[in-house]
Design a protein around this motif. Structure first.
Motif, mmCIF file in Angstrom:
data_model
loop_
_atom_site.group_PDB
_atom_site.id
_atom_site.type_symbol
_atom_site.label_atom_id
_atom_site.label_comp_id
_atom_site.label_asym_id
_atom_site.label_seq_id
_atom_site.Cartn_x
_atom_site.Cartn_y
_atom_site.Cartn_z
ATOM 1 N N PHE A 19 -63.050 6.310 96.929
ATOM 2 C CA PHE A 19 -64.268 7.078 96.697
ATOM 3 C C PHE A 19 -65.342 6.193 96.090
ATOM 4 O O PHE A 19 -65.046 5.249 95.363
ATOM 5 C CB PHE A 19 -63.978 8.253 95.751
ATOM 6 N N SER A 20 -66.585 6.538 96.373
ATOM 7 C CA SER A 20 -67.708 5.760 95.862
ATOM 8 C C SER A 20 -68.062 6.139 94.427
ATOM 9 O O SER A 20 -68.663 5.350 93.709
ATOM 10 C CB SER A 20 -68.932 5.947 96.759
ATOM 11 N N GLU A 21 -67.681 7.342 94.010
ATOM 12 C CA GLU A 21 -67.990 7.790 92.655
ATOM 13 C C GLU A 21 -66.752 8.413 92.016
ATOM 14 O O GLU A 21 -65.954 9.069 92.685
ATOM 15 C CB GLU A 21 -69.133 8.808 92.680
ATOM 16 N N LYS A 22 -66.624 8.202 90.713
ATOM 17 C CA LYS A 22 -65.449 8.698 89.992
ATOM 18 C C LYS A 22 -65.352 10.221 90.050
ATOM 19 O O LYS A 22 -64.254 10.775 90.118
ATOM 20 C CB LYS A 22 -65.485 8.227 88.539
ATOM 21 N N ILE A 23 -66.479 10.895 90.053
ATOM 22 C CA ILE A 23 -66.463 12.356 90.091
ATOM 23 C C ILE A 23 -65.792 12.864 91.369
ATOM 24 O O ILE A 23 -65.090 13.873 91.363
ATOM 25 C CB ILE A 23 -67.885 12.941 89.919
ATOM 26 N N TYR A 24 -65.981 12.139 92.476
ATOM 27 C CA TYR A 24 -65.351 12.541 93.736
ATOM 28 C C TYR A 24 -63.847 12.290 93.695
ATOM 29 O O TYR A 24 -63.068 13.066 94.247
ATOM 30 C CB TYR A 24 -65.983 11.813 94.920
ATOM 31 N N LEU A 25 -63.446 11.219 93.044
ATOM 32 C CA LEU A 25 -62.016 10.960 92.870
ATOM 33 C C LEU A 25 -61.387 12.071 92.037
ATOM 34 O O LEU A 25 -60.337 12.605 92.398
ATOM 35 C CB LEU A 25 -61.779 9.607 92.200
ATOM 36 N N ASN A 26 -62.034 12.430 90.939
ATOM 37 C CA ASN A 26 -61.489 13.479 90.075
ATOM 38 C C ASN A 26 -61.367 14.806 90.818
ATOM 39 O O ASN A 26 -60.379 15.526 90.659
ATOM 40 C CB ASN A 26 -62.356 13.646 88.829
ATOM 41 N N GLU A 27 -62.353 15.118 91.632
ATOM 42 C CA GLU A 27 -62.291 16.347 92.417
ATOM 43 C C GLU A 27 -61.158 16.264 93.437
ATOM 44 O O GLU A 27 -60.409 17.215 93.636
ATOM 45 C CB GLU A 27 -63.625 16.590 93.122
ATOM 46 N N HIS A 28 -61.008 15.120 94.059
ATOM 47 C CA HIS A 28 -59.945 14.910 95.046
ATOM 48 C C HIS A 28 -58.562 15.069 94.422
ATOM 49 O O HIS A 28 -57.656 15.621 95.057
ATOM 50 C CB HIS A 28 -60.079 13.517 95.669
ATOM 51 N N LEU A 29 -58.385 14.602 93.211
ATOM 52 C CA LEU A 29 -57.076 14.665 92.562
ATOM 53 C C LEU A 29 -56.549 16.094 92.453
ATOM 54 O O LEU A 29 -55.340 16.315 92.413
ATOM 55 C CB LEU A 29 -57.131 13.999 91.184
ATOM 56 N N LEU A 30 -57.442 17.064 92.452
ATOM 57 C CA LEU A 30 -57.017 18.464 92.409
ATOM 58 C C LEU A 30 -56.213 18.842 93.651
ATOM 59 O O LEU A 30 -55.356 19.722 93.593
ATOM 60 C CB LEU A 30 -58.228 19.389 92.270
ATOM 61 N N VAL A 31 -56.473 18.171 94.755
ATOM 62 C CA VAL A 31 -55.726 18.432 95.987
ATOM 63 C C VAL A 31 -54.242 18.174 95.759
ATOM 64 O O VAL A 31 -53.387 18.931 96.212
ATOM 65 C CB VAL A 31 -56.258 17.546 97.140
ATOM 66 N N HIS A 32 -53.935 17.121 95.029
ATOM 67 C CA HIS A 32 -52.539 16.764 94.779
ATOM 68 C C HIS A 32 -51.900 17.638 93.702
ATOM 69 O O HIS A 32 -50.686 17.809 93.686
ATOM 70 C CB HIS A 32 -52.433 15.291 94.375
ATOM 71 N N SER A 33 -52.709 18.185 92.818
ATOM 72 C CA SER A 33 -52.163 18.998 91.729
ATOM 73 C C SER A 33 -51.819 20.411 92.188
ATOM 74 O O SER A 33 -51.006 21.087 91.566
ATOM 75 C CB SER A 33 -53.160 19.085 90.570
ATOM 76 N N GLY A 34 -52.468 20.857 93.260
ATOM 77 C CA GLY A 34 -52.236 22.213 93.746
ATOM 78 C C GLY A 34 -53.037 23.263 92.990
ATOM 79 O O GLY A 34 -52.984 24.442 93.321
ATOM 80 N N LYS A 35 -53.783 22.841 91.962
ATOM 81 C CA LYS A 35 -54.593 23.786 91.194
ATOM 82 C C LYS A 35 -55.788 24.226 92.026
ATOM 83 O O LYS A 35 -56.508 23.406 92.568
ATOM 84 C CB LYS A 35 -55.090 23.147 89.895
ATOM 85 N N LYS A 36 -55.959 25.518 92.126
ATOM 86 C CA LYS A 36 -57.095 26.069 92.862
ATOM 87 C C LYS A 36 -57.942 26.849 91.863
ATOM 88 O O LYS A 36 -57.718 28.023 91.619
ATOM 89 C CB LYS A 36 -56.613 26.952 94.005
ATOM 90 N N THR A 37 -58.905 26.160 91.297
ATOM 91 C CA THR A 37 -59.687 26.732 90.201
ATOM 92 C C THR A 37 -60.961 27.436 90.651
ATOM 93 O O THR A 37 -61.631 28.056 89.839
ATOM 94 C CB THR A 37 -60.054 25.640 89.182
ATOM 95 N N TYR A 38 -61.291 27.345 91.933
ATOM 96 C CA TYR A 38 -62.514 27.974 92.432
ATOM 97 C C TYR A 38 -62.144 29.165 93.310
ATOM 98 O O TYR A 38 -61.422 29.017 94.290
ATOM 99 C CB TYR A 38 -63.354 26.971 93.225
ATOM 100 N N ALA A 39 -62.641 30.353 92.933
ATOM 101 C CA ALA A 39 -62.297 31.575 93.663
ATOM 102 C C ALA A 39 -63.536 32.220 94.266
ATOM 103 O O ALA A 39 -64.594 32.277 93.638
ATOM 104 C CB ALA A 39 -61.606 32.567 92.733
ATOM 105 N N CYS A 40 -63.376 32.716 95.475
ATOM 106 C CA CYS A 40 -64.448 33.437 96.152
ATOM 107 C C CYS A 40 -64.618 34.801 95.489
ATOM 108 O O CYS A 40 -63.644 35.539 95.317
ATOM 109 C CB CYS A 40 -64.095 33.609 97.628
ATOM 110 N N HIS A 41 -65.843 35.136 95.128
ATOM 111 C CA HIS A 41 -66.092 36.415 94.461
ATOM 112 C C HIS A 41 -66.058 37.595 95.432
ATOM 113 O O HIS A 41 -66.023 38.740 95.005
ATOM 114 C CB HIS A 41 -67.425 36.378 93.705
ATOM 115 N N VAL A 42 -66.020 37.318 96.729
ATOM 116 C CA VAL A 42 -65.981 38.392 97.719
ATOM 117 C C VAL A 42 -64.543 38.739 98.112
ATOM 118 O O VAL A 42 -64.144 39.898 98.087
ATOM 119 C CB VAL A 42 -66.804 38.020 98.979
ATOM 120 N N CYS A 43 -63.752 37.717 98.461
ATOM 121 C CA CYS A 43 -62.399 37.989 98.967
ATOM 122 C C CYS A 43 -61.283 37.427 98.083
ATOM 123 O O CYS A 43 -60.108 37.580 98.401
ATOM 124 C CB CYS A 43 -62.250 37.437 100.380
ATOM 125 N N ASN A 44 -61.647 36.760 97.006
ATOM 126 C CA ASN A 44 -60.697 36.193 96.039
ATOM 127 C C ASN A 44 -59.855 35.032 96.562
ATOM 128 O O ASN A 44 -58.904 34.623 95.910
ATOM 129 C CB ASN A 44 -59.781 37.279 95.461
#
Length: 80
Positions: free
Chosen positions: A37-62
């Motif tokens: 990744f070109s920026e650390k913030i993108y790496l940190n966001e990517h690491l969530l893929v490996h953790s399985g944590k899904k911290t962002y929820a759709c307010h319409v369908c959950n």
């Protein structure tokens, strides 16, 4: 669609931002899959893929997502 990797986007602004991934120097590397990744913030966001944590929820369908950008893309289906 991106002419380099064929990834598609619903919004032009996301495509423009994505295009930079093919041209910028990538100095941050994932210790799990070696994706870079070109920026650390993108790496940190990517690491969530490996953790399985899904911290962002759709307010319409959950439906939940690991990345805010994916949630934002998903949200468009509720406005079409």
């Amino acid at each position: 669609a991106c002419s380099i990797c064929d990834k598609t986007f619903l919004r032009e602004e996301n495509f423009k931002k994505h295009s930079l991934v093919h041209t910028e120097k990538k100095i941050y590397s994932c210790s799990v899959c070696n994706k870079t990744f070109s920026e650390k913030i993108y790496l940190n966001e990517h690491l969530l893929v490996h953790s399985g944590k899904k911290t962002y929820a759709c307010h319409v369908c959950n439906k939940t997502f690991t990345q805010k950008s994916t949630l934002n893309e998903h949200s468009l289906i509720h406005t079409q």
